[in-house]
Design a protein around this motif. Structure first.
Motif: not given
Ligand code: ZN
Ligand code: PBG
Length: 335
Positions: A126-129, A135-137, A174-176
């Motif tokens: 995911c991208f939130c970190e 946000h997740c992207g 994948p968690s987004g």
């Molecule tokens: Zn995320």
């Protein structure tokens, strides 16, 4: 209960099967074992970090130099699998650090594979970190409202997944909750020669207040708004089945329901409808509630945790992601 008309006493007596502890063992339907467990871990940038997460007592952020000992303990306990989350030093609008060859998760995978090769390594994708907005992207302007750009996120998810696989990850999670994410990741992995790497899709992931402590742990709280334009409405069960069906059609090998406690009806429906391997994620807020009540002496932590996780299995979960995993492994070992 059926009563015998002649005697007035019950003829059907379920208590007979509870009459002896060994008989209770024989008729037990579900067994929680260490093989069911996946342990989530937080890998932190920098050096000499082993920081306890305030809202998750007993859980830590680890820098790479401190990760080895923690992972060795997990392996020694016989826990088969870990799920890695990375907290990078540098965040930007697109979360570019997520796909660096020597990114935090990539380095952690290599370390674990070298040191504890018996462990199965799953990575959260995911991208939130990694984004500065949390946000997740990457974001796009939708008529004055910022929202995650679904289709711009897809190739980035594929890229991040391939970089995890190149570092040695055994499975991608994948968690987004982006539409089409499983298909994009499957194509990316296959194109890079990773046809053998399975995808555990966070298929039915709800927009939940139970993620609160995790966002402290992963430093991934959104800087504005919430995740309700991509994660599911907690009120929707039928929609969860549609999400699962889509992820399976796109090539998911296993599917996850998350959170677990308030969504065990979804676990059961997914299991009955699709018959695929189902994972239940016992999330941070569920863990925090148990730890807080246990610290007050209000509940028996061991019994509460074992009862809860057994309930997940009874609901149809084949595997459980839980921060309680090390304690559970010890309890199951020592009785
Ligand atoms: Zn995320
Ligand atoms: C990131 C992610 C989250 C969790 C797992 N992956 C948080 C979120 O969606 O905000 C939650 C895990 C937990 O609460 O234990 N997409």
């Amino acid at each position: 209960m059926v009563f015998s008309p002649s005697s007035g006493y019950p003829t059907h007596r379920p208590r007979r099967l509870r009459s002896h502890p060994r008989l209770r063992d024989l008729v037990r339907e579900q067994r929680l074992t260490v093989d069911d467990l996946i342990y989530p871990m937080f890998v932190y940038h920098g050096k000499n970090v082993r920081r306890e997460i305030a809202s998750m007592p007993g859980q830590y952020q680890y820098s790479l130099d401190r990760l080895g000992d923690a992972v060795a303990e997990i392996a020694e306990l016989g826990i088969p699998s870990v799920l890695l989350f990375g907290i990078p030093e540098h965040k930007d609008a697109t979360g570019s650090a997520a796909s660096h060859d020597s990114g935090i998760v990539q380095d952690a995978i290599r370390l674990i594979k070298k040191q504890s090769p018996e462990l199965h390594v799953i990575t959260d994708v995911c991208f939130c970190e990694y984004t500065d907005h949390g946000h997740c992207g990457p974001l796009t302007d939708r008529s004055g409202r910022l929202d995650v750009d679904n289709d711009a996120t897809l190739p980035l998810l594929a890229e991040q997944s391939v970089s995890h696989a190149q570092a040695g990850a055994d499975m991608i999670a994948p968690s987004g909750m982006m539409d089409g994410m499983v298909q994009a990741i499957r194509a990316g992995l296959d194109g890079a020669g990773f046809t053998h790497i399975p995808i555990l899709a966070y298929a039915a992931k709800f927009a939940s207040a139970y993620y609160g402590p995790f966002r402290e742990a992963a430093e991934s709280a959104p800087s504005f708004g919430d995740r309700r334009s991509y994660q599911m409405d907690p009120a929707n069960g039928d929609e969860a089945l549609r999400e699962v069906a889509l992820d399976l059609a796109e090539g998911a090998d296993l599917v996850m329901v998350k959170p677990a406690l308030a969504y065990l009806d979804i676990v059961r429906r997914v299991k009955d409808s699709f018959g695929v391997p189902v994972a239940a994620y016992n999330v941070s807020g569920e863990y925090a509630m148990v730890k807080a009540a246990a610290a007050k002496g209000w509940i028996d932590e061991r019994r509460i945790v074992l009862e809860t996780l057994t309930g997940f299995k009874r609901a149809g979960a084949d595997m459980i992601l839980t921060y309680h995993a090390p304690d559970v492994a010890r309890w199951l070992r020592n009785g």
